[in-house]
Design a protein around this motif. Structure first.
Motif: not given
Length: 497
Positions: A395-396, A401-406
């Motif tokens: 993960p960057w 919060g939220g539901f994204y992993l970049w």
């Protein structure tokens, strides 16, 4: 390379069709002279004569003796695929959207941008539907008002006031969706060829929509604290953009949050570039606000809606099926946007949809629903990050919060190749370059942690990575691009806590 007819004549015909499809040639407009177009295409004049004669026979153009050839009738529908060079389908925003939206029940979608249906406040929505069934006939059958439901606009105004943003109900326009909100703003403020700044990377449908409006899109590298403000200022001076579109809270796709310092510098740069606030407008997409554990700075609140327009919708936290969005802007701009919405949608959003949204937001369980989502996602972000790191995906950063992993891929793997391999296993991924204007994020994937509960996702991902060859050093990651060094440096840096 020859045209679709397999001849140089076919090349000329295809070139004219592309100009018509992209609106470079409009109905009634004169075509280039035979001599000049022959020089442009590098063919003989007789080849152009034959091409023009064939197009005239098809009724596409018409000849005026002694005057030349002209575009006949209506221009063919805008063909977005022909307006720009074709992209690799794995990184084409339209293609990725189609894969996610049209996926069957057997398709796994860790690359999509929404929560599973059973995560949504369905009990509250069903109560609202039963309440709606008892509503007056007018609510069920009539057109809506031009600004949308006044009670819902008043509710939004109260929420904005809690953030320190003064915007009365008359400064809020309800729309059919968040996407329609941006579309209306583009119709209002853009002309074909205008420049628009976006984050690099950014939400891929920003790019798709701007392509539809024939805008020139320029990316500004995004950091863990927001857009790179030095490069933002350079882009303002170099490109003189009409719009800048961004997420300030829980940025899509990175999950980063803009800091107060970055927000201040960004607005100062905009003010220095455009003191009168009449040429540069900032569009702040606030769709992920409900996922923040505590509010972060908002450009619209800091700016007072002078040069910033706030947009949002309820599709991420409430329902993507009950479409309703909003625009908050200067009063005089809202007036103009109302006229545009009447012209394109004949009124505001569905009164039934707005009533369902209002009833659900007012339901006593909705706040608990949001609290539960935030807790559930916080746990899943940690668990999913650990499982991805075990596969070599880093993960960057760890979002608030939220539901994204970049996440960055290991060993120089190309995300588009991995996505193609995963699709053969019925798994839809979101490769990095679909989000990147500069095509400099080929080593990244965006994951939706809420869509990764099925262990087959990780199994397919592992197979896709194992079966994807690494390109030779210096290939496949856009090393020649100006933004690549920045993104690679971010990729190597340790994730923020």
């Amino acid at each position: 390379m020859t045209g679709r007819t397999g001849t140089r004549t076919g090349e000329v015909m295809d070139a004219i069709r592309r100009r018509m499809a992209s609106r470079t040639l409009s109905p009634g407009e004169k075509l280039p002279s035979i001599r000049s177009f022959a020089a442009t295409m590098g063919v003989s004049a007789s080849t152009v004569v034959e091409a023009y004669d064939r197009l005239a026979a098809e009724g596409v153009i018409r000849s005026r003796p002694g005057s030349g050839f002209y575009v006949a009738g209506a221009t063919p529908p805008l063909a977005l695929a022909e307006a720009e060079p074709r992209l690799d389908r794995a990184i084409d925003p339209f293609w990725v959207s189609r894969q996610s939206l049209d996926a069957g029940a057997d398709m796994l979608k860790p690359g999509c941008g929404w929560l599973p249906a059973d995560w949504m406040p369905n009990a509250a929505i069903r109560r609202a539907i039963r309440q709606l069934a008892r509503a007056d006939d007018g609510l069920l059958a009539d057109y809506g008002g031009t600004r949308g439901s006044l009670p819902l606009r008043r509710l939004l105004a109260r929420q904005f006031a809690d953030e320190g943003m003064a915007a009365g109900a008359d400064q809020i326009l309800l729309t059919a969706s968040g996407t329609q909100a941006i579309d209306l703003i583009c119709r209002f403020l853009l002309r074909p060829g205008d420049t628009v700044l976006v984050d690099d990377p950014c939400y891929f449908n920003f790019q798709a929509l701007l392509r539809a409006h024939q805008a020139r899109v320029v990316g500004v590298p995004y950091t863990r604290t927001g857009p790179d403000t030095d490069l933002f200022a350079q882009a303002l001076a170099t490109h003189r953009p009409r719009l800048y579109i961004t997420n300030s809270a829980l940025h899509n796709p990175t999950g980063a949050t803009m800091t107060p310092q970055t927000a201040h510098r960004l607005l100062c740069a905009a003010a220095a570039h455009d003191p009168a606030a009449d040429t540069l407008t900032i569009v702040e997409d606030d769709i992920f606000a409900g996922f923040e554990p505590e509010p972060s700075p908002r450009l619209a609140a800091l700016d007072g809606l002078a040069r910033v327009i706030r947009i949002g919708s309820f599709s991420k936290t409430l329902s993507a099926s009950i479409r309703c969005g909003y625009i908050a802007a200067r009063p005089e701009w809202v007036e103009a946007l109302v006229d545009l919405q009447v012209a394109t949608n004949f009124g505001g959003p569905s009164p039934a949809a707005a009533e369902l949204v209002l009833a659900t937001l007012n339901d006593g369980s909705y706040r608990k629903h949001l609290d539960g989502l935030r807790r559930r996602l916080a746990r899943l972000r940690r668990e999913t990050a650990n499982r991805l790191e075990a596969l070599g995906l880093r993960p960057w950063l760890m979002p608030r919060g939220g539901f994204y992993l970049w996440c960055g891929l290991p060993d120089g793997l190309d995300a588009a190749d991995v996505a193609r391999a995963a699709l053969r296993d019925n798994v839809v991924l979101a490769p990095g370059n679909v989000f990147s204007v500069s095509r400099s994020a080929s080593g990244f994937l965006r994951f939706n942690v809420a869509q990764m509960g099925d262990p087959r996702v990780f199994e397919a991902l592992g197979r896709a990575m194992a079966n994807t060859p690494s390109p030779p050093r210096g290939e496949g990651r856009g090393e020649g691009d100006a933004h690549t060094g920045f993104l690679e440096e971010c990729r190597r840096a340790p994730p923020s806590p």
